[in-house]
Write an enzyme that holds these catalytic residues in place. Structure first.
Site, PDB file in Angstrom:
ATOM      1  N   GLY A  91       0.661  -1.301  -0.096  1.00  0.00           N
ATOM      2  CA  GLY A  91      -0.111   0.023   0.055  1.00  0.00           C
ATOM      3  C   GLY A  91       0.764   1.187   0.028  1.00  0.00           C
ATOM      4  N   ASP A 252       1.703 -11.291   6.827  1.00  0.00           N
ATOM      5  CA  ASP A 252       1.873 -10.632   5.824  1.00  0.00           C
ATOM      6  C   ASP A 252       3.280 -10.035   6.226  1.00  0.00           C
ATOM      7  OD1 ASP A 252       0.096  -9.261   7.621  1.00  0.00           O
ATOM      8  OD2 ASP A 252       0.843  -7.509   6.823  1.00  0.00           O
TER       9      ASP A 252
HETATM   10  P1  AMP Z   1       2.389  -2.700   8.044  1.00  0.00           P
HETATM   11  O1  AMP Z   1       1.701  -2.608   9.263  1.00  0.00           O
HETATM   12  O2  AMP Z   1       3.245  -1.519   7.624  1.00  0.00           O
HETATM   13  O3  AMP Z   1       2.843  -3.851   7.894  1.00  0.00           O
HETATM   14  O4  AMP Z   1       1.019  -2.438   6.962  1.00  0.00           O
HETATM   15  C1  AMP Z   1       0.080  -3.462   6.734  1.00  0.00           C
HETATM   16  C2  AMP Z   1      -0.745  -3.096   5.538  1.00  0.00           C
HETATM   17  O5  AMP Z   1      -1.269  -1.713   5.650  1.00  0.00           O
HETATM   18  C3  AMP Z   1       0.183  -3.238   4.282  1.00  0.00           C
HETATM   19  O6  AMP Z   1      -0.580  -3.760   3.242  1.00  0.00           O
HETATM   20  C4  AMP Z   1       0.722  -1.809   3.921  1.00  0.00           C
HETATM   21  O7  AMP Z   1       1.088  -1.645   2.724  1.00  0.00           O
HETATM   22  C5  AMP Z   1      -0.658  -0.865   4.260  1.00  0.00           C
HETATM   23  N1  AMP Z   1      -0.196   0.359   4.817  1.00  0.00           N
HETATM   24  C6  AMP Z   1       0.305   0.546   5.978  1.00  0.00           C
HETATM   25  N2  AMP Z   1       0.299   2.056   6.097  1.00  0.00           N
HETATM   26  C7  AMP Z   1      -0.073   2.423   5.016  1.00  0.00           C
HETATM   27  C8  AMP Z   1      -0.156   3.801   4.420  1.00  0.00           C
HETATM   28  N3  AMP Z   1       0.084   4.741   5.221  1.00  0.00           N
HETATM   29  N4  AMP Z   1      -0.850   4.004   3.393  1.00  0.00           N
HETATM   30  C9  AMP Z   1      -0.897   2.787   2.485  1.00  0.00           C
HETATM   31  N5  AMP Z   1      -0.929   1.604   2.837  1.00  0.00           N
HETATM   32  C10 AMP Z   1      -0.426   1.451   4.176  1.00  0.00           C
HETATM   33 MG    MG Z   2       3.768  -5.278   6.681  1.00  0.00          MG
END
Ligand code: AMP
Ligand code: MG
Length: 486
Positions: A91, A252
């Site tokens: 994302g 993930d």
């Molecule tokens: P994470 O918690 O960083 O492992 O992210 C979990 C999911 O949320 C993944 O699919 C990321 O790409 C998405 N994600 C986290 N933060 C953002 C953001 N600011 N904008 C878009 N997608 C996000």
């Molecule tokens: Mg992640």
């Protein structure tokens, strides 16, 4: 030495559009370097400091892609805090391409690169604060000998984003042999795209587990699963032995090659607390420090299920049954090394758990305690470490038994002490140290960040000019629980 800008390869992109979506980065205006990793840049033959620096700055702040780069957002799914989320995906990160080196092929991934079709409600950005934490953590673990994604550089510029408040944004270039996650397999399995499960497994075997490529199909995928299990178990055993809590072990965030992956609200233990929860949002302690080994197994179950179109239920069970003995053996070996034992003896496990209990009771600093144990001599009557324990008598008694145990070994004190120094770090990425570097960086001053990165690149060395960085945290810096927002 200057190098031309390398050609990136795009093997993952060649898997086809079921696996990813082509996306260009959205630039940060007026970019500048926050930090560059000179040693990794050298290994990758990337001229980040010389004539090509401006081209790399443009590429790594999203303004101008490198020639031959085909940026893409990967699709995946995953179990988040135990609940299945059917579609996630990059994302806010883009796979820029792969770079071939003498040490193999590495992905360059740009995190914080702007929105993608998988951004859901997010802005596609990453804040400077969490980007610095990820930059430092990847390199710190690598220096400790623990498999991890690496950090090539951070850029920032004229962009702030809203989290709980306005914060500067940044982009991180993450380097790893793979960005494929357990959740990548879950996505294809749970959408019944079984040919794609096989395609992805074949890709992993070809690129990361090539020794399996010529095995018969009925064994190849089962052995692939077993090898993922082994690497995951080893990684988690190493986390436990160095006091690292990942904080968000969603499927993930689990790498298919057993790298520590996707750093969020992670924490290294300061004072020893087996149940330490570093993630502010983890109300039930699902990802508490001492829960990590069992969560690793839970995640591998999810992966096993995602591979069930390729391997039998029996093979999945056999694989999973290997996890526990393997992680116990790895952890025991790590703890033996930390305590200076070459041999294995019956009383070892008891001595380790009694030490940890004493540490827990006294809130003894994890890193400091083991480092100091490296200075014990077999005939010391007492050791200054006793002052770190509320139960001093308890520690003295433990020490006597530890010394008796040491006498069963053949190495001299000096030999053992230097071996222990090589496995018990003096410097770890304490949250309060990261916090100091972040506070300065948010004011535009990156000197503390550079210094901390330098200190952490040699965690086992005596760096006399950096004595302060080895100290346990001051009161304000203890047990910082980190917000999930990043
Ligand atoms: P994470 O918690 O960083 O492992 O992210 C979990 C999911 O949320 C993944 O699919 C990321 O790409 C998405 N994600 C986290 N933060 C953002 C953001 N600011 N904008 C878009 N997608 C996000
Ligand atoms: Mg992640």
């Amino acid at each position: 030495m200057t190098h031309p800008i390398p050609n990136l390869e795009n093997h993952f992109s060649n898997l086809g559009d079921k696996f990813s979506t082509a996306v260009q980065a959205t630039a940060i205006a007026n970019p500048h370097w926050v930090i560059r990793n000179a040693s990794l840049a050298k290994d990758l033959h990337l001229d980040l400091f010389g004539q090509q620096a401006d081209s790399f700055l443009a590429a790594f702040s999203g303004a101008q892609a490198l020639p031959s780069s085909q940026p893409l957002a990967m699709v995946y799914a995953g179990h988040q805090f135990g609940h299945y989320v059917s579609q996630l995906g990059d994302g806010r990160g883009l796979l820029l391409g792969e770079i071939a080196t003498t040490k193999g092929r590495f992905d360059l991934h740009l995190k914080g690169a702007g929105p993608t079709p998988y951004s859901r409600m997010g802005d596609g950005r990453a804040v400077l604060r969490s980007s610095i934490r990820e930059y430092l953590a990847g390199e710190a673990l690598h220096a400790l000998g623990i498999a991890s994604t690496r950090s090539l550089c951070l850029t920032s510029g004229e962009l702030s984003v809203w989290r709980e408040q306005q914060e500067p944004a940044a982009m991180l270039v993450r380097v790893a042999k793979s960005h494929i996650r357990f959740g990548s397999f879950e996505y294809f399995h749970h959408t019944q795209q079984y040919p794609q499960v096989k395609q992805l497994a074949d890709f992993c075997i070809e690129h990361y587990y090539p020794a399996l490529a010529n095995q018969a199909a009925d064994q190849r995928y089962a052995n692939f699963f077993e090898q993922v299990i082994e690497r995951t178990a080893l990684m988690i055993a190493q986390w436990q032995a160095c006091g690292f809590a990942h904080g968000v072990m969603n499927t993930d965030n689990m790498s298919i090659i057993g790298d520590t992956f996707d750093f969020g609200p992670f924490g290294f233990l300061d004072d020893y607390d087996a149940g330490f929860i570093c993630n502010h949002s983890d109300h039930t302690g699902r990802y508490a420090f001492d829960a990590q080994p069992s969560i690793g197994l839970w995640n591998l179950h999810a992966l096993g299920q995602a591979l069930s179109s390729l391997i039998s239920e029996e093979q999945i069970k056999i694989g999973l049954n290997h996890y526990q003995p393997y992680i116990i053996a790895s952890y025991s070996a790590q703890m033996r090394a930390k305590l200076g034992w070459l041999e294995a003896h019956d009383e070892d496990q008891t001595l380790v758990s009694e030490l940890l209990q004493l540490m827990q009771g006294s809130k003894a600093d994890f890193c400091h305690t083991f480092r100091q144990l490296s200075t014990v001599a077999t005939d010391d009557r007492q050791h200054p470490l006793r002052d770190s324990f509320i139960n001093r008598d308890g520690f003295d008694q433990w020490l006597t038994r530890y010394q008796q145990r040491l006498k069963k070994e053949t190495r001299t004190d000096t030999e053992r002490q230097s071996a222990m120094h090589a496995v018990n770090p003096k410097y770890i990425l304490r949250n309060y140290l990261a916090q100091q570097a972040i506070s300065q960086a948010e004011q535009g001053d990156y000197t503390e960040l550079e210094r901390l990165a330098t200190v952490l690149s040699q965690p086992f060395a005596e760096q006399t000019q950096y004595e302060d960085y080895a100290k346990p945290p001051p009161d304000w810096g203890k047990r910082i629980s980190v917000s999930c927002s990043s």
